[in-house]
Motif scaffolding. Sequence first.
Motif, mmCIF file in Angstrom:
data_model
loop_
_atom_site.group_PDB
_atom_site.id
_atom_site.type_symbol
_atom_site.label_atom_id
_atom_site.label_comp_id
_atom_site.label_asym_id
_atom_site.label_seq_id
_atom_site.Cartn_x
_atom_site.Cartn_y
_atom_site.Cartn_z
ATOM 1 N N SER A 64 25.106 -100.383 80.412
ATOM 2 C CA SER A 64 25.582 -99.131 80.091
ATOM 3 C C SER A 64 26.467 -98.383 81.191
ATOM 4 C CB SER A 64 24.705 -98.041 79.504
ATOM 5 O OG SER A 64 23.966 -98.526 78.453
ATOM 6 N N HIS A 73 27.389 -97.712 75.981
ATOM 7 C CA HIS A 73 26.606 -98.863 75.987
ATOM 8 C C HIS A 73 27.320 -100.310 75.412
ATOM 9 C CE1 HIS A 73 23.521 -95.730 76.237
ATOM 10 N NE2 HIS A 73 24.090 -95.134 74.954
ATOM 11 N N ASN A 187 20.265 -104.379 80.079
ATOM 12 C CA ASN A 187 19.380 -104.098 78.939
ATOM 13 C C ASN A 187 19.230 -105.409 78.214
ATOM 14 O OD1 ASN A 187 18.314 -103.328 76.499
ATOM 15 N ND2 ASN A 187 19.244 -101.295 76.557
#
Length: 203
Positions: A64, A73, A187
Motif C-alpha cells: 500500500s 492498496h 501484504n
Amino acid sequence: MIVGGTAAAGSSKKARKTYLGMIHSIQLTGSAPKMPRINNPVIGFSEDVARRLHHPHDDALVVSLQIGDYNMHRVLVDNGSSADILYYPAFQQMRIDKEWLALTNAPLMGFGGTKVFPLGAIILVVTAGDYTQQITKEVTFLVVDFSSAYNAILGRPTLNSWKAVTSTYHLMIKFPTKYRVGELQGNQIAARECYIAMLEMED
C-alpha cells in the motif's frame, strides 16, 4: 515483464541505439558518470521478518502506498516492469480529471503479448514508509485501460530512483532516507487475493 513506456531507452530506434551504446562505452572505458555522494546505509533483511509470513510461498510483493491524496492498496512491486502503471479504474476512483493526462505515444508490451497504448501519463506524489523513515517523490505513471486485480504497478523507474532494494522472500522493500533505512512490508493476503482474481479473469 512489461517493457516500453517512458523508460530511459526512449521510444525511437535511434534513442534505443544510443541507450545501448552508453553501456558499451562504460564497459570499454571502465569509467561511469560521477554520481553525488550520499550516506550509504547498509540494507539487509533479517530472518525475523520472514517468520511473520506463511512459508513456503511464491507470493508477489504487493504493498500500500500514499499516491496523491489517496492511500492506495494492491500496488504490485515489479522489478520486471520498465514503467510505473496506474490502472484506469483506480485513476477514476481518484477523481482526477482526464484532462490532466499528458499525451504519450510510448506503447507498452507485456499485456497478453500485444501492444497497449496508455491513455496518457500523469505525475503524482508518492509516499512510502512510516514517518520519519519515509520517502516522498514524484512518480510518472502511465494510465492503462486494462483489466487487472491490481490498482497500480511500481516498476524499475521508481525503484531505482528510490535506490530501493526488494526481497520477494521477505515480501519487503527497503530504501535509504535522511533518517536511516525506510521499509515497506508487503501484504501476503492481498498478494494471494490478487493472484486468485487474476487467474479467474482468464476463465
